[in-house]
Design a protein around this motif. Structure first.
Motif, PDB file in Angstrom:
ATOM      1  N   GLY A  35      29.609  -5.493  12.087  1.00  0.00           N
ATOM      2  CA  GLY A  35      31.046  -5.277  12.087  1.00  0.00           C
ATOM      3  C   GLY A  35      31.462  -4.184  11.124  1.00  0.00           C
ATOM      4  O   GLY A  35      32.656  -3.939  10.932  1.00  0.00           O
ATOM      5  N   GLY A  36      30.489  -3.503  10.518  1.00  0.00           N
ATOM      6  CA  GLY A  36      30.775  -2.330   9.713  1.00  0.00           C
ATOM      7  C   GLY A  36      30.854  -1.094  10.585  1.00  0.00           C
ATOM      8  O   GLY A  36      30.585  -1.126  11.793  1.00  0.00           O
ATOM      9  N   LEU A  37      31.213   0.018   9.971  1.00  0.00           N
ATOM     10  CA  LEU A  37      31.371   1.268  10.710  1.00  0.00           C
ATOM     11  C   LEU A  37      30.081   1.681  11.400  1.00  0.00           C
ATOM     12  O   LEU A  37      30.098   2.104  12.559  1.00  0.00           O
ATOM     13  CB  LEU A  37      31.838   2.367   9.746  1.00  0.00           C
ATOM     14  CG  LEU A  37      31.886   3.790  10.292  1.00  0.00           C
ATOM     15  CD1 LEU A  37      32.885   3.899  11.448  1.00  0.00           C
ATOM     16  CD2 LEU A  37      32.253   4.773   9.179  1.00  0.00           C
ATOM     17  N   ASP A  38      28.950   1.548  10.713  1.00  0.00           N
ATOM     18  CA  ASP A  38      27.702   2.121  11.209  1.00  0.00           C
ATOM     19  C   ASP A  38      27.180   1.395  12.454  1.00  0.00           C
ATOM     20  O   ASP A  38      26.911   2.026  13.484  1.00  0.00           O
ATOM     21  CB  ASP A  38      26.649   2.112  10.103  1.00  0.00           C
ATOM     22  CG  ASP A  38      27.151   2.803   8.842  1.00  0.00           C
ATOM     23  OD1 ASP A  38      27.975   3.729   8.967  1.00  0.00           O
ATOM     24  OD2 ASP A  38      26.742   2.410   7.739  1.00  0.00           O
ATOM     25  N   SER A  39      27.010   0.073  12.364  1.00  0.00           N
ATOM     26  CA  SER A  39      26.505  -0.650  13.538  1.00  0.00           C
ATOM     27  C   SER A  39      27.516  -0.616  14.674  1.00  0.00           C
ATOM     28  O   SER A  39      27.139  -0.593  15.857  1.00  0.00           O
ATOM     29  CB  SER A  39      26.146  -2.090  13.169  1.00  0.00           C
ATOM     30  OG  SER A  39      27.282  -2.824  12.745  1.00  0.00           O
ATOM     31  N   GLU A  56      30.171 -11.442   6.952  1.00  0.00           N
ATOM     32  CA  GLU A  56      30.680 -10.364   7.792  1.00  0.00           C
ATOM     33  C   GLU A  56      30.905 -10.802   9.235  1.00  0.00           C
ATOM     34  O   GLU A  56      31.332  -9.994  10.066  1.00  0.00           O
ATOM     35  CB  GLU A  56      29.720  -9.184   7.755  1.00  0.00           C
ATOM     36  CG  GLU A  56      28.317  -9.513   8.230  1.00  0.00           C
ATOM     37  CD  GLU A  56      27.305  -8.446   7.824  1.00  0.00           C
ATOM     38  OE1 GLU A  56      27.695  -7.480   7.148  1.00  0.00           O
ATOM     39  OE2 GLU A  56      26.135  -8.593   8.180  1.00  0.00           O
ATOM     40  N   THR A  57      30.657 -12.076   9.540  1.00  0.00           N
ATOM     41  CA  THR A  57      30.796 -12.552  10.920  1.00  0.00           C
ATOM     42  C   THR A  57      32.168 -12.260  11.526  1.00  0.00           C
ATOM     43  O   THR A  57      32.243 -11.820  12.694  1.00  0.00           O
ATOM     44  CB  THR A  57      30.491 -14.057  10.989  1.00  0.00           C
ATOM     45  OG1 THR A  57      29.185 -14.294  10.449  1.00  0.00           O
ATOM     46  CG2 THR A  57      30.548 -14.559  12.412  1.00  0.00           C
ATOM     47  N   PRO A  58      33.285 -12.460  10.817  1.00  0.00           N
ATOM     48  CA  PRO A  58      34.591 -12.169  11.444  1.00  0.00           C
ATOM     49  C   PRO A  58      34.737 -10.713  11.890  1.00  0.00           C
ATOM     50  O   PRO A  58      35.317 -10.444  12.942  1.00  0.00           O
ATOM     51  CB  PRO A  58      35.590 -12.513  10.336  1.00  0.00           C
ATOM     52  CG  PRO A  58      34.876 -13.516   9.478  1.00  0.00           C
ATOM     53  CD  PRO A  58      33.444 -13.084   9.483  1.00  0.00           C
ATOM     54  N   PHE A  59      34.201  -9.772  11.094  1.00  0.00           N
ATOM     55  CA  PHE A  59      34.285  -8.361  11.492  1.00  0.00           C
ATOM     56  C   PHE A  59      33.433  -8.098  12.731  1.00  0.00           C
ATOM     57  O   PHE A  59      33.822  -7.343  13.622  1.00  0.00           O
ATOM     58  CB  PHE A  59      33.836  -7.468  10.342  1.00  0.00           C
ATOM     59  CG  PHE A  59      34.761  -7.482   9.158  1.00  0.00           C
ATOM     60  CD1 PHE A  59      35.923  -6.734   9.165  1.00  0.00           C
ATOM     61  CD2 PHE A  59      34.478  -8.256   8.041  1.00  0.00           C
ATOM     62  CE1 PHE A  59      36.782  -6.737   8.077  1.00  0.00           C
ATOM     63  CE2 PHE A  59      35.324  -8.267   6.951  1.00  0.00           C
ATOM     64  CZ  PHE A  59      36.483  -7.518   6.968  1.00  0.00           C
ATOM     65  N   ALA A  60      32.249  -8.708  12.758  1.00  0.00           N
ATOM     66  CA  ALA A  60      31.385  -8.534  13.922  1.00  0.00           C
ATOM     67  C   ALA A  60      32.053  -9.096  15.174  1.00  0.00           C
ATOM     68  O   ALA A  60      31.941  -8.521  16.263  1.00  0.00           O
ATOM     69  CB  ALA A  60      30.038  -9.216  13.675  1.00  0.00           C
ATOM     70  N   GLU A  61      32.742 -10.218  15.035  1.00  0.00           N
ATOM     71  CA  GLU A  61      33.427 -10.813  16.193  1.00  0.00           C
ATOM     72  C   GLU A  61      34.566  -9.918  16.686  1.00  0.00           C
ATOM     73  O   GLU A  61      34.808  -9.815  17.887  1.00  0.00           O
ATOM     74  CB  GLU A  61      33.948 -12.196  15.824  1.00  0.00           C
ATOM     75  CG  GLU A  61      32.812 -13.215  15.648  1.00  0.00           C
ATOM     76  CD  GLU A  61      33.304 -14.563  15.151  1.00  0.00           C
ATOM     77  OE1 GLU A  61      34.440 -14.613  14.617  1.00  0.00           O
ATOM     78  OE2 GLU A  61      32.553 -15.556  15.278  1.00  0.00           O
ATOM     79  N   ILE A  62      35.264  -9.258  15.752  1.00  0.00           N
ATOM     80  CA  ILE A  62      36.317  -8.320  16.156  1.00  0.00           C
ATOM     81  C   ILE A  62      35.723  -7.190  16.993  1.00  0.00           C
ATOM     82  O   ILE A  62      36.242  -6.845  18.065  1.00  0.00           O
ATOM     83  CB  ILE A  62      37.031  -7.755  14.910  1.00  0.00           C
ATOM     84  CG1 ILE A  62      37.862  -8.843  14.236  1.00  0.00           C
ATOM     85  CG2 ILE A  62      37.920  -6.563  15.293  1.00  0.00           C
ATOM     86  CD1 ILE A  62      38.417  -8.431  12.876  1.00  0.00           C
ATOM     87  N   MET A  63      34.619  -6.622  16.516  1.00  0.00           N
ATOM     88  CA  MET A  63      34.012  -5.505  17.236  1.00  0.00           C
ATOM     89  C   MET A  63      33.423  -5.963  18.570  1.00  0.00           C
ATOM     90  O   MET A  63      33.563  -5.274  19.589  1.00  0.00           O
ATOM     91  CB  MET A  63      32.925  -4.858  16.373  1.00  0.00           C
ATOM     92  CG  MET A  63      32.311  -3.618  17.012  1.00  0.00           C
ATOM     93  SD  MET A  63      33.528  -2.317  17.357  1.00  0.00           S
ATOM     94  CE  MET A  63      32.684  -1.400  18.644  1.00  0.00           C
ATOM     95  N   ALA A  64      32.799  -7.122  18.578  1.00  0.00           N
ATOM     96  CA  ALA A  64      32.216  -7.628  19.824  1.00  0.00           C
ATOM     97  C   ALA A  64      33.294  -7.895  20.862  1.00  0.00           C
ATOM     98  O   ALA A  64      33.134  -7.592  22.060  1.00  0.00           O
ATOM     99  CB  ALA A  64      31.425  -8.898  19.544  1.00  0.00           C
ATOM    100  N   GLY A  65      34.428  -8.447  20.408  1.00  0.00           N
ATOM    101  CA  GLY A  65      35.538  -8.682  21.332  1.00  0.00           C
ATOM    102  C   GLY A  65      36.113  -7.392  21.862  1.00  0.00           C
ATOM    103  O   GLY A  65      36.455  -7.279  23.046  1.00  0.00           O
ATOM    104  N   HIS A  66      36.215  -6.400  21.003  1.00  0.00           N
ATOM    105  CA  HIS A  66      36.713  -5.082  21.420  1.00  0.00           C
ATOM    106  C   HIS A  66      35.787  -4.444  22.456  1.00  0.00           C
ATOM    107  O   HIS A  66      36.244  -3.822  23.419  1.00  0.00           O
ATOM    108  CB  HIS A  66      36.823  -4.183  20.181  1.00  0.00           C
ATOM    109  CG  HIS A  66      37.163  -2.760  20.472  1.00  0.00           C
ATOM    110  ND1 HIS A  66      38.455  -2.347  20.744  1.00  0.00           N
ATOM    111  CD2 HIS A  66      36.388  -1.646  20.559  1.00  0.00           C
ATOM    112  CE1 HIS A  66      38.459  -1.050  20.969  1.00  0.00           C
ATOM    113  NE2 HIS A  66      37.216  -0.589  20.866  1.00  0.00           N
ATOM    114  N   ALA A  67      34.482  -4.648  22.268  1.00  0.00           N
ATOM    115  CA  ALA A  67      33.501  -4.003  23.142  1.00  0.00           C
ATOM    116  C   ALA A  67      33.235  -4.790  24.416  1.00  0.00           C
ATOM    117  O   ALA A  67      32.780  -4.228  25.412  1.00  0.00           O
ATOM    118  CB  ALA A  67      32.189  -3.806  22.379  1.00  0.00           C
TER     119      ALA A  67
END
Length: 602
Positions: free
Chosen positions: A266-270, A299-310
């Motif tokens: 959920g960071g910029l790089d991944s 960092e799970t909440p950030f990863a979930e935001i990105m996964a939902g977006h994608a």
């Protein structure tokens, strides 16, 4: 991805088999061996290979011979441009019997010799036995993604492997290298080419070597040097070019005959890597993996935001934080060399989890070094950068490593083991990066040529391959690295922001929450650090840094070490952003080195 090993000397087939057994976790899909006569009896050359099948599943077995029967190769890694190279080499007279990237290397060597190395786009370490000259040829990728260790245990003998464990039975004794140990206690990792094991070294990145039985040492030389070319594109043009080149890098890294996943923080790089993967495959085909420990700063909440977006398939696992203490000994043994990094457990757990579904993952490492993303790079911005270079260097290394200062460590070391000239040499070994030329460029070269390899890539290789998982690093693609390093520093450090041009390149792809998520030393991947500190100081790992343990080991003065750590309880240190973390990191680092010693020395 595989495990490779080889030797020359008065050794036997059981010796070769034992080397392969020690690498079995790296290649669970098969094994292969080759023995050839040496220059004189009883010397023989041996090649061993453990396979993780990724490309040409049916035909890529190793060791593999060149079409003329002169060269035999064992190879670990992936060559992403092997199909284009195959066509070039076929036009030059190459004869191929498989569809593997391994054969492209060995036929390329037959036709071009070392000239083939600079043409290889990928991660690799390999050994080629020249059966005509009775000589070994070793080479390693330019970024240092894949390791290659070697030792010359006796005159006229050589052993090498993807890991250190297969080499240890060949040594006269297993002992620590004092200079490497000193390096670890100052920086929390060990810069090559030395290793923590006396007599074991690794081939430097971007170099190749030839060894013959008459040689006393392995002589190596570079096949590649970083370009000094600088881009003259404007910021907007450079960001657009960066986006296009990154897509190409990710596309090339998805070449495989098995599914490819991604580790998602959920960071910029991944998230940038994921956005490019989606352009190639669409979201429905992708599996992303995230690990948490049930902590407030996971960092799970950030990863979930990105996964939902994608819109991808997102797999998350919450690991009981108590696993850290349970897995500690196994983790340190898998590393082989001590690394005092707070994300070790995260990498180990992520690797085990992802391997349940895929053999390959793409990861985001390398971006912070290319785009000046770490907090310490702010010290290279005004007004800090106008301080004397020695002052900037000291603070930069303090924030980077969070270990004791040289004078503090000197007071703790046993002078019978660590003599002052050795400590002085180790503490000044990185001075040239900061004392000559452009300060920002020097600091970046320090990271890319040292801590990226010893602290990040070594950790990733050992802990992913401990589970037979291949981790690919698209940010370290050859052409992408060359372009990123050609960009001006003020495109990366801009208006108080790190990685400015990467954020600009990804602005239309990522949610603002991800795009502007700051790098933090206490959240995300480092959320475990306070818990680790508790385990080491008051929990089940505290025995590793006890007075008795330090005294028995004999490297450090127990009173001085414990006094230094006790300062962490003082009000002045507790409220100091660097000094508090120095002591926490040093305590964890001491636990790692003591566990390493118990695994390999006792």
């Amino acid at each position: 991805m595989c495990g490779i090993a080889g030797f020359y000397g008065p050794y036997t087939r059981p010796d070769l088999t034992a080397m392969a057994v020690a690498l079995a976790h790296r290649g669970p899909d098969g094994e292969g061996f080759e023995l050839r006569s040496g220059r004189q009896e009883p010397d023989i050359a041996g090649l061993a290979h453990r396979r993780l099948s990724i490309i040409d599943l049916a035909g890529g077995s190793q060791p593999m011979w060149s079409s003329d029967g002169r060269y035999c190769i064992v190879f670990n890694g992936e060559i992403y441009n092997y199909q284009a190279l195959r066509q070039e080499l076929a036009a030059e007279g190459a004869r191929f019997a498989t569809h593997s990237d391994t054969e492209v290397i060995v036929e390329g060597w037959r036709l071009r010799g070392p000239g083939i190395l600079d043409a290889l786009a990928g991660m690799f370490a390999f050994g080629i036995w020249d059966d005509l000259e009775k000589a070994w040829i070793l080479a390693r990728d330019r970024a240092g993604i894949k390791p290659l260790y070697y030792a010359t245990p006796r005159p006229g003998a050589l052993v090498f492997a993807s890991e250190i464990k297969p080499l240890l039975p060949f040594l006269r004794s297993v002992a620590p290298n004092p200079e490497a140990l000193c390096n670890y206690l100052l920086y929390s990792w060990i810069a090559g080419p030395q290793t923590i094991f006396e007599g074991v070294r690794h081939l430097p990145p971007g170099q190749w070597a030839v060894w013959r039985p008459a040689d006393t040492e392995l002589s190596h030389r570079p096949y590649w040097e970083p370009s000094s070319e600088r881009s003259h594109l404007g910021f907007e043009e450079a960001a657009a070019e960066l986006e296009a080149r990154f897509d190409e890098a990710v596309k090339s890294h998805m070449v495989a005959d098995v599914p490819v996943g991604i580790t998602l923080s959920g960071g910029l790089d991944s998230s940038a890597v994921l956005s490019s993967m989606i352009k190639m495959t669409g979201p429905a085909a992708l599996d992303a993996f995230t690990i948490g420990f049930g902590l407030a700063d996971d960092e799970t909440p950030f990863a979930e935001i990105m996964a939902g977006h994608a819109g991808i398939r997102h797999h998350t696992r919450t690991v009981p934080k108590e696993r850290v203490g349970v897995d500690f000994a196994r983790l340190v043994r898998s590393l082989e060399e001590p690394i005092g990094h707070p994300v070790l457990q995260t990498t180990l757990e992520m690797s085990a989890y992802a391997r349940e579904k895929v053999k390959i993952v793409l990861i985001g490492e390398g971006s912070d070094e290319l785009f000046l993303g770490y907090p310490q790079y702010r010290l290279l911005m005004a007004p800090f950068r106008y301080a004397p270079a020695a002052v900037v260097q000291n603070y930069f290394l303090a924030v980077t490593c969070l270990m004791p200062r040289p004078r503090e460590l000197a007071a703790m070391l046993d002078p019978a083991v660590f003599q002052k000239p050795m400590l002085d040499a180790v503490s000044h070994r990185f001075d040239p990066y900061f004392r000559s030329g452009d300060l920002v460029e020097g600091a970046q070269r320090f990271e890319i040529e040292n801590s990226l390899i010893a602290n990040q890539l070594a950790r990733i290789d050992k802990l992913t391959m401990a589970h037979g998982l291949e981790a690919r690093v698209p940010f370290l693609d050859n052409q992408f690295v060359a372009f990123a390093r050609s960009l001006p520093a003020d495109y990366k450090l801009r208006q108080g922001s790190t990685k400015a041009i990467l954020r600009k390149a990804m602005a239309k792809r990522l949610p603002d929450t991800i795009l502007h998520r700051p790098k933090s030393g206490k959240k995300g991947t480092q959320a475990l650090l306070p818990y680790l500190n508790g385990l080491v100081t008051n929990g089940p790992l505290s025995e590793l840094i006890s007075r008795d343990a330090i005294t028995r080991r004999g490297w450090l003065d127990a009173d001085r070490v414990l006094g230094y750590l006790e300062q962490g309880n003082s009000l002045a240190v507790r409220n100091h952003p660097i000094e508090r973390r120095r002591r926490a990191k040093f305590a964890y680092g001491l636990a790692v080195i003591e566990q390493w010693a118990r695994s390999y020395l006792d």
